[in-house]
Scaffold this active site. Sequence first.
Site, mmCIF file in Angstrom:
data_model
loop_
_atom_site.group_PDB
_atom_site.id
_atom_site.type_symbol
_atom_site.label_atom_id
_atom_site.label_comp_id
_atom_site.label_asym_id
_atom_site.label_seq_id
_atom_site.Cartn_x
_atom_site.Cartn_y
_atom_site.Cartn_z
ATOM 1 N N GLY A 18 0.803 -1.209 0.000
ATOM 2 C CA GLY A 18 0.000 0.000 0.000
ATOM 3 C C GLY A 18 0.841 1.266 0.000
ATOM 4 O O GLY A 18 2.065 1.234 0.153
ATOM 5 N N GLN A 19 0.162 2.391 -0.164
ATOM 6 C CA GLN A 19 0.862 3.677 -0.249
ATOM 7 C C GLN A 19 1.657 3.987 1.015
ATOM 8 O O GLN A 19 2.814 4.409 0.946
ATOM 9 C CB GLN A 19 -0.136 4.802 -0.496
ATOM 10 C CG GLN A 19 -0.860 4.730 -1.818
ATOM 11 C CD GLN A 19 -1.770 5.922 -1.996
ATOM 12 O OE1 GLN A 19 -1.331 6.994 -2.395
ATOM 13 N NE2 GLN A 19 -3.052 5.753 -1.676
ATOM 14 N N ASP A 41 -1.088 -12.720 6.948
ATOM 15 C CA ASP A 41 -2.472 -12.611 6.485
ATOM 16 C C ASP A 41 -3.385 -12.617 7.705
ATOM 17 O O ASP A 41 -3.323 -13.517 8.534
ATOM 18 C CB ASP A 41 -2.793 -13.801 5.564
ATOM 19 C CG ASP A 41 -4.113 -13.658 4.839
ATOM 20 O OD1 ASP A 41 -5.010 -12.967 5.360
ATOM 21 O OD2 ASP A 41 -4.253 -14.258 3.755
ATOM 22 N N ALA A 65 -5.141 -2.654 5.229
ATOM 23 C CA ALA A 65 -6.577 -2.394 5.345
ATOM 24 C C ALA A 65 -7.269 -2.725 4.035
ATOM 25 O O ALA A 65 -6.641 -2.784 2.976
ATOM 26 C CB ALA A 65 -6.835 -0.925 5.702
ATOM 27 N N THR A 67 -9.293 -0.965 1.576
ATOM 28 C CA THR A 67 -9.536 0.438 1.254
ATOM 29 C C THR A 67 -10.405 0.620 0.014
ATOM 30 O O THR A 67 -10.634 1.767 -0.403
ATOM 31 C CB THR A 67 -8.205 1.187 1.048
ATOM 32 O OG1 THR A 67 -7.456 0.546 0.016
ATOM 33 C CG2 THR A 67 -7.391 1.208 2.343
ATOM 34 N N ASP A 107 -11.194 9.145 7.825
ATOM 35 C CA ASP A 107 -12.250 10.139 7.993
ATOM 36 C C ASP A 107 -13.628 9.567 7.680
ATOM 37 O O ASP A 107 -14.648 10.150 8.062
ATOM 38 C CB ASP A 107 -11.982 11.351 7.102
ATOM 39 C CG ASP A 107 -11.854 10.994 5.622
ATOM 40 O OD1 ASP A 107 -11.366 9.891 5.315
ATOM 41 O OD2 ASP A 107 -12.223 11.827 4.769
ATOM 42 N N TYR A 130 -17.423 0.341 4.415
ATOM 43 C CA TYR A 130 -16.008 0.594 4.708
ATOM 44 C C TYR A 130 -15.856 1.409 5.996
ATOM 45 O O TYR A 130 -15.101 1.041 6.904
ATOM 46 C CB TYR A 130 -15.374 1.328 3.531
ATOM 47 C CG TYR A 130 -14.039 1.958 3.838
ATOM 48 C CD1 TYR A 130 -12.896 1.181 4.032
ATOM 49 C CD2 TYR A 130 -13.910 3.349 3.935
ATOM 50 C CE1 TYR A 130 -11.673 1.768 4.319
ATOM 51 C CE2 TYR A 130 -12.693 3.939 4.209
ATOM 52 C CZ TYR A 130 -11.572 3.145 4.402
ATOM 53 O OH TYR A 130 -10.370 3.730 4.686
ATOM 54 N N LYS A 134 -14.188 0.248 9.649
ATOM 55 C CA LYS A 134 -13.054 0.955 10.263
ATOM 56 C C LYS A 134 -13.417 1.459 11.663
ATOM 57 O O LYS A 134 -12.586 1.401 12.583
ATOM 58 C CB LYS A 134 -12.622 2.108 9.376
ATOM 59 C CG LYS A 134 -12.018 1.684 8.039
ATOM 60 C CD LYS A 134 -10.698 0.935 8.201
ATOM 61 C CE LYS A 134 -9.556 1.868 8.516
ATOM 62 N NZ LYS A 134 -8.241 1.153 8.519
ATOM 63 N N TRP A 155 -7.945 11.172 2.458
ATOM 64 C CA TRP A 155 -7.604 11.542 1.092
ATOM 65 C C TRP A 155 -6.116 11.303 0.797
ATOM 66 O O TRP A 155 -5.400 12.180 0.320
ATOM 67 C CB TRP A 155 -7.960 13.015 0.837
ATOM 68 C CG TRP A 155 -9.415 13.335 0.898
ATOM 69 C CD1 TRP A 155 -10.395 12.655 1.580
ATOM 70 C CD2 TRP A 155 -10.072 14.443 0.272
ATOM 71 N NE1 TRP A 155 -11.611 13.269 1.407
ATOM 72 C CE2 TRP A 155 -11.451 14.372 0.611
ATOM 73 C CE3 TRP A 155 -9.624 15.485 -0.538
ATOM 74 C CZ2 TRP A 155 -12.372 15.299 0.165
ATOM 75 C CZ3 TRP A 155 -10.559 16.416 -0.978
ATOM 76 C CH2 TRP A 155 -11.910 16.326 -0.640
#
Length: 302
Positions: A18-19, A41, A65, A67, A107, A130, A134, A155
């Site tokens: 992920g990012q 996992d 996560a 996402t 958020d 989602y 969370k 974001w």
Amino acid sequence: MAGAPARPFTILVIGRSGQLATALARSGRAGLHCIGRPDVDFDRPETLAAAFAAHAPALVVNAAAWTAVDAAESDPEGAARANRDGPALLARLCADRGIPLIHVSTDYVFDGSKGAPYVETDPTSPRTVYGRSKAEGERAILAAHDRAIILRTSWVYSPYGRNFVRTMLNAGAKNPVLRVVGDQHGNPTSADDLADAILAIVDTIDRDGWHDAYAGLFHAAGSGDTSWHGLAVAALQEAARAGQPMPEVLAIATADWPTPAARPQDSRLDCTRLHDVFGIRLPWWRDSVARVVARSLETPPA
């Protein structure tokens, strides 16, 4: 005779592709290990226990996560496993070892109807599967571990992987006109800036030890706010400075761009507590967009 060098403060990052995990890995931080599927996992608890045994972390960061906001609407069980059950297990494993956990939330736990930036004590009111998964994950983690730090962000974009900024850059290079939602507002957050904030928190814990004030919810998002349209224009203006054609970017209403999952209209986050407790304030979003766009233009799309 000089003693052996101190062992680096070992950070185990759950999530590898992920990012945020990519940004953490690129930091070059000594003692940081990113692991993910198939090695670890959430659906196979034994893999987490094995990772703890192999790395003996002093702190864990959960950057894994589900996402895919729209896809979660048709697979609530999958979203719950990834965003609630897996993180709850991770919190229990950290609690068993007495080590801190830093978990990243969103958020989307808010419905966006407050009309002002959300603070950590505002009640959650998710509108999506989602967001609900969370929010449930947050509660499960805090119930399982008294040394958990939950960072709500928003974001997120970066120079790598799939994200809104890179999508706009790719679309803007091919289309003379783009239509982007202009009536949703939030805080754009660079994954690199979020990674820096996490590592600053780690440094504080490494230096000063654990304090009870560190526990609980924090908002960690880019400084300043805009709309998706504003973010698109800012990114494309930076690309135009580098020679990419500047398309016309039309602001449209949410109703003109229907999606399976309802987005919050105004999910701005008040990040005062993060600054008060840790002395951290993420950079101004517009400055971070400029840095990310410059790097994105050098990185082929994923």
